[in-house]
Design a protein around this motif. Structure first.
Motif, PDB file in Angstrom:
ATOM      1  N   GLY A 136      -7.376  13.472   7.050  1.00 28.50           N
ATOM      2  CA  GLY A 136      -8.654  12.682   7.185  1.00 28.50           C
ATOM      3  C   GLY A 136      -8.453  11.019   6.572  1.00 28.50           C
ATOM      4  N   GLU A 137      -9.378  10.366   6.735  1.00 29.64           N
ATOM      5  CA  GLU A 137      -9.216   8.885   6.439  1.00 29.64           C
ATOM      6  C   GLU A 137      -9.719   8.775   4.708  1.00 29.64           C
ATOM      7  OE1 GLU A 137     -11.779   6.298   8.591  1.00 29.64           O
ATOM      8  OE2 GLU A 137     -10.766   6.483  10.358  1.00 29.64           O
ATOM      9  N   ILE A 138      -8.725   7.857   4.196  1.00 30.60           N
ATOM     10  CA  ILE A 138      -9.053   7.507   2.866  1.00 30.60           C
ATOM     11  C   ILE A 138     -10.378   6.855   2.668  1.00 30.60           C
ATOM     12  CG2 ILE A 138      -8.007   6.112   0.938  1.00 30.60           C
ATOM     13  CD1 ILE A 138      -5.457   6.877   2.099  1.00 30.60           C
ATOM     14  N   SER A 139     -10.902   7.162   1.502  1.00 29.55           N
ATOM     15  CA  SER A 139     -12.205   6.472   1.361  1.00 29.55           C
ATOM     16  C   SER A 139     -12.500   6.412  -0.142  1.00 29.55           C
ATOM     17  CB  SER A 139     -13.295   7.371   2.060  1.00 29.55           C
ATOM     18  OG  SER A 139     -13.459   8.553   1.360  1.00 29.55           O
ATOM     19  N   GLY A 140     -13.652   5.628  -0.416  1.00 33.15           N
ATOM     20  CA  GLY A 140     -13.793   5.610  -1.866  1.00 33.15           C
ATOM     21  C   GLY A 140     -13.018   4.663  -2.695  1.00 33.15           C
ATOM     22  N   PRO A 141     -13.248   4.758  -4.204  1.00 37.31           N
ATOM     23  CA  PRO A 141     -12.498   3.797  -4.953  1.00 37.31           C
ATOM     24  C   PRO A 141     -10.793   3.657  -4.542  1.00 37.31           C
ATOM     25  CG  PRO A 141     -13.861   5.263  -6.139  1.00 37.31           C
ATOM     26  CD  PRO A 141     -14.059   5.769  -4.902  1.00 37.31           C
ATOM     27  N   TYR A 142     -10.381   4.713  -4.270  1.00 41.99           N
ATOM     28  CA  TYR A 142      -8.990   4.630  -3.869  1.00 41.99           C
ATOM     29  C   TYR A 142      -8.545   3.603  -2.538  1.00 41.99           C
ATOM     30  CZ  TYR A 142      -4.135   5.987  -2.153  1.00 41.99           C
ATOM     31  OH  TYR A 142      -2.908   6.018  -1.906  1.00 41.99           O
ATOM     32  N   LEU A 143      -9.718   3.846  -1.590  1.00 35.49           N
ATOM     33  CA  LEU A 143      -9.458   2.864  -0.435  1.00 35.49           C
ATOM     34  C   LEU A 143      -9.599   1.088  -1.108  1.00 35.49           C
ATOM     35  CD1 LEU A 143      -9.195   2.013   2.384  1.00 35.49           C
ATOM     36  CD2 LEU A 143     -11.556   2.474   2.880  1.00 35.49           C
ATOM     37  N   ILE A 144     -10.529   1.039  -2.127  1.00 37.60           N
ATOM     38  CA  ILE A 144     -10.810  -0.429  -2.739  1.00 37.60           C
ATOM     39  C   ILE A 144      -9.398  -0.704  -3.160  1.00 37.60           C
ATOM     40  CG2 ILE A 144     -12.195  -1.716  -4.215  1.00 37.60           C
ATOM     41  CD1 ILE A 144     -14.310   0.322  -3.714  1.00 37.60           C
ATOM     42  N   LEU A 145      -8.754   0.133  -3.982  1.00 37.82           N
ATOM     43  CA  LEU A 145      -7.599  -0.318  -4.655  1.00 37.82           C
ATOM     44  C   LEU A 145      -6.430  -0.439  -3.608  1.00 37.82           C
ATOM     45  CD1 LEU A 145      -5.572  -0.233  -7.100  1.00 37.82           C
ATOM     46  CD2 LEU A 145      -5.091   2.064  -6.806  1.00 37.82           C
ATOM     47  N   LEU A 146      -6.241   0.231  -2.527  1.00 44.46           N
ATOM     48  CA  LEU A 146      -5.281  -0.191  -1.489  1.00 44.46           C
ATOM     49  C   LEU A 146      -5.605  -1.337  -0.774  1.00 44.46           C
ATOM     50  CD1 LEU A 146      -4.868   3.148   0.309  1.00 44.46           C
ATOM     51  CD2 LEU A 146      -3.399   2.442  -1.404  1.00 44.46           C
ATOM     52  N   GLU A 147      -6.912  -1.764  -0.667  1.00 43.60           N
ATOM     53  CA  GLU A 147      -7.186  -3.036  -0.084  1.00 43.60           C
ATOM     54  C   GLU A 147      -6.875  -4.179  -0.798  1.00 43.60           C
ATOM     55  OE1 GLU A 147     -11.141  -1.784   2.543  1.00 43.60           O
ATOM     56  OE2 GLU A 147     -11.376  -2.574   0.429  1.00 43.60           O
ATOM     57  N   ARG A 148      -7.030  -4.027  -2.317  1.00 42.75           N
ATOM     58  CA  ARG A 148      -6.561  -4.973  -2.963  1.00 42.75           C
ATOM     59  C   ARG A 148      -4.875  -5.269  -3.287  1.00 42.75           C
ATOM     60  NH1 ARG A 148     -10.387  -5.891  -1.851  1.00 42.75           N
ATOM     61  NH2 ARG A 148      -9.106  -7.604  -0.986  1.00 42.75           N
ATOM     62  N   ILE A 149      -4.482  -4.190  -3.137  1.00 46.09           N
ATOM     63  CA  ILE A 149      -2.687  -4.253  -3.255  1.00 46.09           C
ATOM     64  C   ILE A 149      -2.504  -4.553  -1.912  1.00 46.09           C
ATOM     65  CG2 ILE A 149      -0.651  -2.718  -3.066  1.00 46.09           C
ATOM     66  CD1 ILE A 149      -2.262  -0.832  -5.011  1.00 46.09           C
ATOM     67  N   GLY A 150      -3.039  -4.321  -0.684  1.00 47.03           N
ATOM     68  CA  GLY A 150      -2.612  -4.766   0.443  1.00 47.03           C
ATOM     69  C   GLY A 150      -2.729  -6.469   0.446  1.00 47.03           C
ATOM     70  N   GLU A 151      -3.758  -6.808   0.081  1.00 48.43           N
ATOM     71  CA  GLU A 151      -3.983  -8.510  -0.235  1.00 48.43           C
ATOM     72  C   GLU A 151      -2.835  -9.000  -0.994  1.00 48.43           C
ATOM     73  OE1 GLU A 151      -7.698 -11.561  -1.062  1.00 48.43           O
ATOM     74  OE2 GLU A 151      -7.596  -9.662  -2.352  1.00 48.43           O
ATOM     75  N   LEU A 152      -2.476  -8.562  -1.948  1.00 46.24           N
ATOM     76  CA  LEU A 152      -1.402  -9.005  -2.767  1.00 46.24           C
ATOM     77  C   LEU A 152       0.028  -9.104  -2.071  1.00 46.24           C
ATOM     78  CD1 LEU A 152      -1.943  -7.285  -6.242  1.00 46.24           C
ATOM     79  CD2 LEU A 152      -2.433  -9.816  -5.708  1.00 46.24           C
ATOM     80  N   SER A 153       0.162  -8.008  -1.423  1.00 47.33           N
ATOM     81  CA  SER A 153       1.309  -7.722  -0.532  1.00 47.33           C
ATOM     82  C   SER A 153       1.303  -8.948   0.564  1.00 47.33           C
ATOM     83  CB  SER A 153       1.342  -6.384   0.081  1.00 47.33           C
ATOM     84  OG  SER A 153       2.762  -6.424   0.691  1.00 47.33           O
ATOM     85  N   ALA A 154       0.324  -9.055   1.389  1.00 48.95           N
ATOM     86  CA  ALA A 154       0.387  -9.946   2.388  1.00 48.95           C
ATOM     87  C   ALA A 154       0.301 -11.526   1.931  1.00 48.95           C
ATOM     88  CB  ALA A 154      -1.430  -9.697   2.994  1.00 48.95           C
ATOM     89  N   ARG A 155      -0.195 -11.679   0.938  1.00 46.24           N
ATOM     90  CA  ARG A 155       0.304 -13.102   0.181  1.00 46.24           C
ATOM     91  C   ARG A 155       1.580 -13.307  -0.386  1.00 46.24           C
ATOM     92  NH1 ARG A 155      -4.755 -15.657   0.690  1.00 46.24           N
ATOM     93  NH2 ARG A 155      -3.607 -17.349  -0.154  1.00 46.24           N
ATOM     94  N   GLY A 156       2.397 -12.248  -0.269  1.00 49.85           N
ATOM     95  CA  GLY A 156       3.690 -12.407  -0.960  1.00 49.85           C
ATOM     96  C   GLY A 156       3.602 -12.471  -2.422  1.00 49.85           C
ATOM     97  N   LEU A 157       2.577 -11.699  -3.075  1.00 47.76           N
ATOM     98  CA  LEU A 157       2.444 -12.067  -4.394  1.00 47.76           C
ATOM     99  C   LEU A 157       3.168 -10.845  -5.296  1.00 47.76           C
ATOM    100  CD1 LEU A 157      -1.073 -13.279  -4.574  1.00 47.76           C
ATOM    101  CD2 LEU A 157       0.886 -14.457  -4.783  1.00 47.76           C
ATOM    102  N   LEU A 158       3.826  -9.655  -4.609  1.00 43.10           N
ATOM    103  CA  LEU A 158       4.263  -8.830  -5.282  1.00 43.10           C
ATOM    104  C   LEU A 158       5.926  -8.838  -5.543  1.00 43.10           C
ATOM    105  CD1 LEU A 158       2.886  -5.642  -3.567  1.00 43.10           C
ATOM    106  CD2 LEU A 158       2.145  -6.652  -5.668  1.00 43.10           C
TER     107      LEU A 158
END
Length: 231
Positions: A142-164
């Protein structure tokens, strides 16, 4: 205490039971909560309460969901409070979700312990890292939801901007970040670590996972000086 004859619409009674259970868990923890006691507090018969929840465990599952939703709202509010479609904004939003998580643990210690207690796994399925890495937003069950999804979104933003930092994998960083913040939060609320112990740990985390440029922004946001390279 409310009148024992207070009428409730069917759906309203279920929500009233959950709301009162959340209030009591917040105030004194799960051990002192009973379904009969909650029914008495809101002014309905135990039999009416049992029509919605067959036992205390079922009601506490609903408390887990309500508590997780509240944690998610606070994390999302922290994200929304940081403007800017730039690297500094991405770093600030990532820091914000971690700070919101820690603040929730400090201010809602009983509810925090219950949400992540041994009985909460089934209730919060999909709101934690999957056992095996898969596509973003999916656990295989099933789809991920809740606080964990919010964490994934923020990590995804860092990754997309080349900050990792090179070699840091998104699928590992989520577990690393959550383990770090949750572990520290748990030690803090149980009295094993003082709040000020978190700053150097956070600084080390940033140094390990972020590029040098991103880390300079990260360190400035948490008030940690960045050593000047020797020339």
């Amino acid at each position: 205490m409310r009148s024992a004859t207070k009428p409730y619409h069917h759906g309203a009674l279920e929500q009233a039971l959950v709301d009162e259970a959340v209030r009591q868990v917040r105030e004194r923890g799960t051990d002192q909560v009973s379904l009969r006691g909650i029914a008495q507090t809101i002014g309905v018969s135990p039999s009416a309460a049992y029509q919605h929840f067959p036992d205390k465990a079922a009601l506490l599952d609903a408390v887990c969901l309500a508590g997780s939703d509240e944690l998610g709202r606070r994390m999302q509010a922290a994200v929304d409070a940081v403007p800017g479609d730039d690297d500094a904004g991405a770093v600030g939003r990532f820091l914000g979700v971690g700070q919101a998580y820690l603040d929730f643990a400090r201010l809602e210690a009983h509810l925090f312990r219950h949400i992540f207690g041994p009985a909460a796994g089934e209730a919060l399925a999909g709101q934690h890292p999957p056992e095996k890495a898969g596509e973003p937003g999916e656990t295989g069950e099933g789809e991920i939801s809740g606080p964990y999804l919010i964490l994934l979104e923020r990590i995804g933003e860092l990754s997309a901007r080349g900050l990792l930092r090179p070699g840091v994998q998104d699928g590992v960083l989520d577990v690393f970040a959550w383990s770090l913040v949750h572990g520290f939060s748990s030690l803090l609320v149980d009295g094993f670590l003082p709040l000020e112990a978190g700053a150097p740990v956070l600084a080390l985390f940033g140094r390990l996972v972020l590029t040098d440029t991103a880390y300079a922004t990260f360190a400035a946001a948490i008030g940690t000086p960045v050593p000047t390279p020797r020339g």
